[in-house]
Scaffold this active site. Structure first.
Site, PDB file in Angstrom:
ATOM      1  N   LYS A   1       1.908  -4.045  -2.154  1.00 56.97           N
ATOM      2  CA  LYS A   1       0.639  -4.048  -1.420  1.00 56.97           C
ATOM      3  C   LYS A   1       0.010  -2.660  -1.300  1.00 56.97           C
ATOM      4  CE  LYS A   1       0.898  -8.287   1.244  1.00 56.97           C
ATOM      5  NZ  LYS A   1       2.252  -8.834   0.966  1.00 56.97           N
TER       6      LYS A   1
ATOM      7  N   GLU B   1      -6.850  -7.887   8.063  1.00 52.10           N
ATOM      8  CA  GLU B   1      -6.208  -9.028   8.692  1.00 52.10           C
ATOM      9  C   GLU B   1      -4.747  -9.011   8.240  1.00 52.10           C
ATOM     10  OE1 GLU B   1      -7.780  -9.227   5.790  1.00 52.10           O
ATOM     11  OE2 GLU B   1      -6.054 -10.013   4.668  1.00 52.10           O
TER      12      GLU B   1
ATOM     13  N   SER C   1       8.370  -8.182  -6.359  1.00 52.04           N
ATOM     14  CA  SER C   1       7.219  -7.665  -5.599  1.00 52.04           C
ATOM     15  C   SER C   1       7.588  -6.845  -4.376  1.00 52.04           C
ATOM     16  CB  SER C   1       6.305  -8.822  -5.199  1.00 52.04           C
ATOM     17  OG  SER C   1       7.031  -9.810  -4.492  1.00 52.04           O
TER      18      SER C   1
HETATM   19  C1  LIG Z   1       2.450 -10.187   0.545  1.00 56.70           C
HETATM   20  C2  LIG Z   1       3.544 -10.340  -0.411  1.00 56.70           C
HETATM   21  C3  LIG Z   1       3.489 -11.284  -1.461  1.00 56.70           C
HETATM   22  C4  LIG Z   1       2.387 -12.270  -1.616  1.00 56.70           C
HETATM   23  O1  LIG Z   1       1.120 -11.749  -1.809  1.00 56.70           O
HETATM   24  P1  LIG Z   1       0.382 -11.749  -3.222  1.00 56.70           P
HETATM   25  O2  LIG Z   1      -0.982 -11.292  -2.879  1.00 56.70           O
HETATM   26  O3  LIG Z   1       0.414 -13.133  -3.768  1.00 56.70           O
HETATM   27  O4  LIG Z   1       1.106 -10.797  -4.096  1.00 56.70           O
HETATM   28  C5  LIG Z   1       4.527 -11.312  -2.369  1.00 56.70           C
HETATM   29  N1  LIG Z   1       5.588 -10.486  -2.262  1.00 56.70           N
HETATM   30  C6  LIG Z   1       5.693  -9.577  -1.270  1.00 56.70           C
HETATM   31  C7  LIG Z   1       6.893  -8.700  -1.217  1.00 56.70           C
HETATM   32  C8  LIG Z   1       4.681  -9.474  -0.316  1.00 56.70           C
HETATM   33  O5  LIG Z   1       4.802  -8.565   0.668  1.00 56.70           O
END
Ligand SMILES: *Cc1c(COP(=O)(O)O)cnc(C)c1O
Length: 395
Positions: free
Chosen positions: A85, A107, A374
């Site tokens: 993010k 948000e 992610s």
């Molecule tokens: C917020 C988050 C997501 C989901 O958000 P996307 O916008 O779909 O990427 C996925 N993995 C992690 C670790 C997150 O913090």
């Protein structure tokens, strides 16, 4: 409305008249910024020196051996603040500064985007307000405290279900009143145009690096690229540089929660019913009357009732395949990554991993799968502990 705001029949700018000008100013400023070398240089500087990029494309040796195919993990979990993010937040706040704004608002549901925005706001000396549902404030007290430590004000939203959907509505309302000096930082590839495009461009770095890295390591493109989808930002960033490589299979993994058939899930695409939410037209979770439904997933970050409009388009054109993984399947995959590779992933990322395991069954030892890890799982240890004891804290 201008046609470039659309991805097929999806996207658009479904906002009040008073925000149309603001969006068009934002679009203009963004298009200028990404063509300006000095802006790109600043953005890349902070990604390297502050976020810690580039991060590795790690060959998961023990997983690969067990599943009989080559599995590579793009390590977004190693970024500062522990997920992808921050890539987007750095880009948007740099743009806010360039536009002369002095305040940012955001948000947040689980609090991850709130923490990333509060982090960027501290770094770039911006006032920061984060809108968060009362329910979520109670569930995510650690992230609320982090935001406060970082100097942000957390605004409690008590309307509706007092969760992410309501916090987003409140943030949009505030923005409409205060856009003069305030920039709205959206945390995923959703919202009115140009946000879906902006977020994609600021997350594109994931696939830029991953493509170069896999070519270095394997001398060829992967057979498949896999990423989890909440609103769709890590996945669109992971897909971006591969979309034109038709030989690379692209897979987005949504959360099936307790199972699609139970109705308790977060798969916006499962029903395939488009609707309008948060300024965009896309696939949404909704009931028979078109009311937006609450999403359910053990992973707070996938718990969003919609999906970015470009994903809706990529689904309909068939370029990307969207699948879903249940709470149970993702928890099994999560534990396996801990034990076999010594990596504790975010529950969100474990959804992608669970699907990688399924795909591997149909592949050979020479096939290559690249997946976006992610985020890291430190934030999730309480949820995992509760799950292992037989209860789900996010219910
Ligand atoms: C917020 C988050 C997501 C989901 O958000 P996307 O916008 O779909 O990427 C996925 N993995 C992690 C670790 C997150 O913090």
């Amino acid at each position: 409305m201008n046609s470039k705001a659309y991805y097929g029949e999806f996207g658009g700018q479904y906002v009040s008249e008073s925000l149309m000008n603001t969006l068009s100013e934002l679009d203009k400023a963004f298009e200028e910024a990404i063509r300006d070398e000095s802006f790109i240089k600043d953005y890349e500087y902070y990604l390297k020196e502050y976020v810690g990029r580039e991060n590795p494309l790690y060959f998961a040796e023990r997983l690969s051996e067990k599943y009989g195919t080559k599995i590579y993990l793009k390590r977004e979990d190693l970024n500062h603040t522990g997920a992808h993010k921050i890539n987007n937040v750095i880009g948007q706040i740099l743009l806010a500064k360039r536009m002369g704004k002095t305040k940012v608002i955001a948000e947040t549901g689980a609090g991850q985007h709130g923490v990333a925005t509060a982090t960027g706001a501290a770094l770039f000396n911006m006032k920061c307000k984060v809108y968060m549902g009362k329910e979520d404030i109670e569930r995510q007290s650690l992230n609320v405290f982090r935001m406060k430590m970082l100097g942000a004000e957390v605004v409690e939203v008590t309307t509706g279900s007092a969760t992410l959907k309501d916090a987003t509505n409140e943030a949009i309302r505030t923005w409409a009143k205060e856009a003069e000096d305030t920039f709205y930082v959206i945390g995923s590839a959703v919202g009115p145009y140009p946000y879906p495009k902006m977020v994609k461009e600021f997350q594109r770095v994931i696939s830029k690096e991953a493509k170069r890295q896999i070519l270095e390591k394997e001398g060829r493109l992967p057979d498949a690229v896999v990423a989890c989808c909440g609103g769709g930002s890590n996945s669109i960033g992971m897909f971006a540089e591969f979309i034109d490589d038709s030989e690379v299979k692209l897979v987005g993994v949504e959360a099936a929660g307790l199972g699609i058939e139970t109705g308790k899930h977060a798969s916006a695409m499962a029903l395939g019913e488009p609707g309008v939410l948060h300024g965009m037209r896309s696939y949404l979770l909704q009931d028979n009357d078109g009311n937006v439904q609450l999403a359910h997933s053990i992973s707070a970050g996938l718990d969003y009732p919609g999906i970015g409009p470009e994903h809706a388009y990529l689904r309909d054109t068939g370029r990307v395949e969207y699948v879903s993984i249940t709470d149970r399947e993702c928890m099994d995959a999560l534990m396996e990554l801990c034990k076999l590779e010594g990596i504790i992933p975010a529950i969100e990322s474990a959804h992608a991993l669970a699907y990688v395991f399924k795909m591997a069954e149909k592949m050979t030892k020479d096939n290559i799968i690249v997946m976006c890890l992610s985020g890291r799982g430190d934030k999730d240890v309480h949820t995992v502990a509760a799950y292992l004891e037989g209860k789900d804290m996010n219910k």
